[in-house]
Design a protein around this motif. Structure first.
Motif, mmCIF file in Angstrom:
data_model
loop_
_atom_site.group_PDB
_atom_site.id
_atom_site.type_symbol
_atom_site.label_atom_id
_atom_site.label_comp_id
_atom_site.label_asym_id
_atom_site.label_seq_id
_atom_site.Cartn_x
_atom_site.Cartn_y
_atom_site.Cartn_z
ATOM 1 N N UNK A 105 0.811 -1.218 0.000
ATOM 2 C CA UNK A 105 0.000 0.000 0.000
ATOM 3 C C UNK A 105 0.848 1.274 0.000
ATOM 4 N N UNK A 106 2.137 1.137 0.149
ATOM 5 C CA UNK A 106 3.014 2.302 0.258
ATOM 6 C C UNK A 106 2.828 3.242 -0.928
ATOM 7 N N UNK A 107 2.511 4.510 -0.608
ATOM 8 C CA UNK A 107 2.347 5.575 -1.601
ATOM 9 C C UNK A 107 1.177 5.361 -2.559
ATOM 10 N N UNK A 148 -6.061 -0.787 7.539
ATOM 11 C CA UNK A 148 -4.878 -1.607 7.241
ATOM 12 C C UNK A 148 -4.029 -0.931 6.162
ATOM 13 N N UNK A 149 -4.688 -0.379 5.135
ATOM 14 C CA UNK A 149 -3.954 0.338 4.090
ATOM 15 C C UNK A 149 -3.254 1.566 4.655
ATOM 16 N N UNK A 150 -3.935 2.264 5.559
ATOM 17 C CA UNK A 150 -3.350 3.445 6.195
ATOM 18 C C UNK A 150 -2.111 3.068 6.994
ATOM 19 N N UNK A 151 -2.198 1.978 7.738
ATOM 20 C CA UNK A 151 -1.048 1.493 8.490
ATOM 21 C C UNK A 151 0.066 1.016 7.557
ATOM 22 N N UNK A 152 -0.319 0.654 6.331
ATOM 23 C CA UNK A 152 0.664 0.226 5.342
ATOM 24 C C UNK A 152 1.274 1.371 4.555
ATOM 25 N N UNK A 153 1.105 2.602 5.073
ATOM 26 C CA UNK A 153 1.734 3.803 4.517
ATOM 27 C C UNK A 153 1.161 4.213 3.164
ATOM 28 N N UNK A 154 -0.143 4.004 3.003
ATOM 29 C CA UNK A 154 -0.800 4.509 1.791
ATOM 30 C C UNK A 154 -0.711 6.033 1.766
ATOM 31 N N UNK A 178 -2.018 13.498 14.204
ATOM 32 C CA UNK A 178 -2.947 13.839 13.118
ATOM 33 C C UNK A 178 -2.394 13.580 11.717
ATOM 34 N N UNK A 179 -1.118 13.302 11.599
ATOM 35 C CA UNK A 179 -0.517 13.182 10.272
ATOM 36 C C UNK A 179 -1.225 12.136 9.411
ATOM 37 N N UNK A 180 -1.471 10.968 9.982
ATOM 38 C CA UNK A 180 -2.106 9.906 9.194
ATOM 39 C C UNK A 180 -3.531 10.284 8.816
ATOM 40 N N UNK A 181 -4.250 10.948 9.714
ATOM 41 C CA UNK A 181 -5.635 11.309 9.429
ATOM 42 C C UNK A 181 -5.750 12.352 8.327
#
Length: 353
Positions: free
Chosen positions: A159-161, A177-183, A238-241
């Protein structure tokens, strides 16, 4: 109060007539819940199946409906500035490395007036997990969601990028899960605004706050015990959100909102969807949405039962529908033969690389 996946037991087609009596939406005391659980264990095979169940009236006719579909307007939901507000009055639990709110608590709060759509009370009164055009099952975590999460690891899906859409997201676990995978970006869509506000968005927040929050723990992939306290007020990350957007509404309406928005929009590299093909009436809208929103070299990962008794859909019927449209190529990349057969399908445009 323990967290429940609300899975129902329905291994064989001849069990369909019991659907009215085995309503998954349990809004009762822990003692009542335990009593029901014990009765279920005595009368059912231990393999769980979360097939959507129609209401009592709908069970009389297994033929797919030809009714005109309702088109629920699309809406984007804002992420609260104070992220702790998203978790107010929620009980947050953990399974493996995923945090999410206890749905039983949410359901009871909705009955107390926090559900503007009234989908919980309507689901209870109609004895149905699915009310077409009203409620499409987003208050439950369906079994195939975990099949698809397992497949991500097995197939080493990256999911990266990537830009990712969790379509028909419900709890939003696939997108998380995708978010945790650095999407790079993750968008969540569910038919009901109540689901987004009360479940999806809080789940995303819960997975982005400080890990020091007090939550239930359980690294064995099984349901964890509830925490002894509410989550502490935690410093938020907040970065991921900032990578996330949340939408409610019917698929075609959400597509138009995205495509016609003044906000920058790029088509998705990956679209994830689980247990969204139970009703053949929706196949056209789903197919068109995928065709409109998927990047030309993107991939769709779809998890489904082989057949949904009582509502008529299933993986092979949808596969035939897609083949007839001649837009996507499909491949069933995994079959799970435990109880009712379940499958993972990969889709891509026919002219993609």
């Amino acid at each position: 109060m323990a967290f429940r996946f609300n899975f129902s037991i329905d291994e064989h087609e001849n069990n369909e007539s019991d659907a009215h009596d085995n309503v998954d939406l349990q809004l009762c005391s822990p003692e009542h819940t335990q009593e029901r659980a014990e009765k279920t264990k005595q009368t059912a095979d231990p393999v769980a199946d979360s097939s959507p169940r129609p209401g009592a009236d709908e069970q009389q006719d297994r033929t797919p409906s030809k009714k005109k579909l309702l088109f629920k307007a699309a809406k984007e939901h804002d992420i609260p500035v104070d992220l702790n507000k998203a978790l107010e009055n929620k009980v947050v639990e953990r399974v493996s490395d995923l945090c999410y709110v206890n749905m039983s608590v949410v359901e009871m709060m909705c009955l107390d007036g926090t559900d503007a759509e009234g989908i919980v009370s309507k689901s209870v009164s109609s004895h149905s997990d699915l009310i077409p055009g009203v409620y499409e099952g987003g208050l439950k975590i369906w079994e195939c969601t975990f099949d698809l999460i397992d497949y991500f690891s097995e197939a080493e899906i990256q999911f990266t990028d990537k830009t990712v859409l969790d379509l028909g997201c419900g709890a939003g676990l696939l997108g998380i899960v995708a978010l945790k995978g650095k999407a790079e970006k993750v968008h969540f869509q569910d038919y009901n605004s109540t689901v987004i506000d009360e479940i999806t968005l809080p789940n995303a927040v819960a997975n982005c706050i400080n890990e020091g929050s007090e939550m239930g723990s359980g690294g064995d992939g099984k349901t964890s015990a509830p925490p002894s306290k509410r989550p502490k007020k935690a410093a938020c990350s907040p970065d991921a959100l900032t990578k996330c957007r949340f939408f409610s509404g019917e698929w075609s309406e959400v597509s138009q909102l995205l495509l016609n928005s003044n906000k920058p929009f790029s088509k998705y590299n990956i679209i994830l969807t689980s247990e969204t093909i139970y009703n053949p009436d929706y196949y056209g809208a789903l197919h068109d949405t995928l065709a409109q929103l998927l990047d030309k070299n993107g991939r769709v990962y779809l998890a489904s039962k082989a057949h949904y008794f009582g509502v008529g859909g299933g993986i092979y019927l949808f596969e035939k529908f897609v083949e007839e449209r001649n837009v996507f190529r499909t491949s069933i990349v995994k079959i799970i033969d435990k109880g009712l057969q379940r499958c993972i399908m990969e889709m891509a445009f026919k002219d993609s690389s």
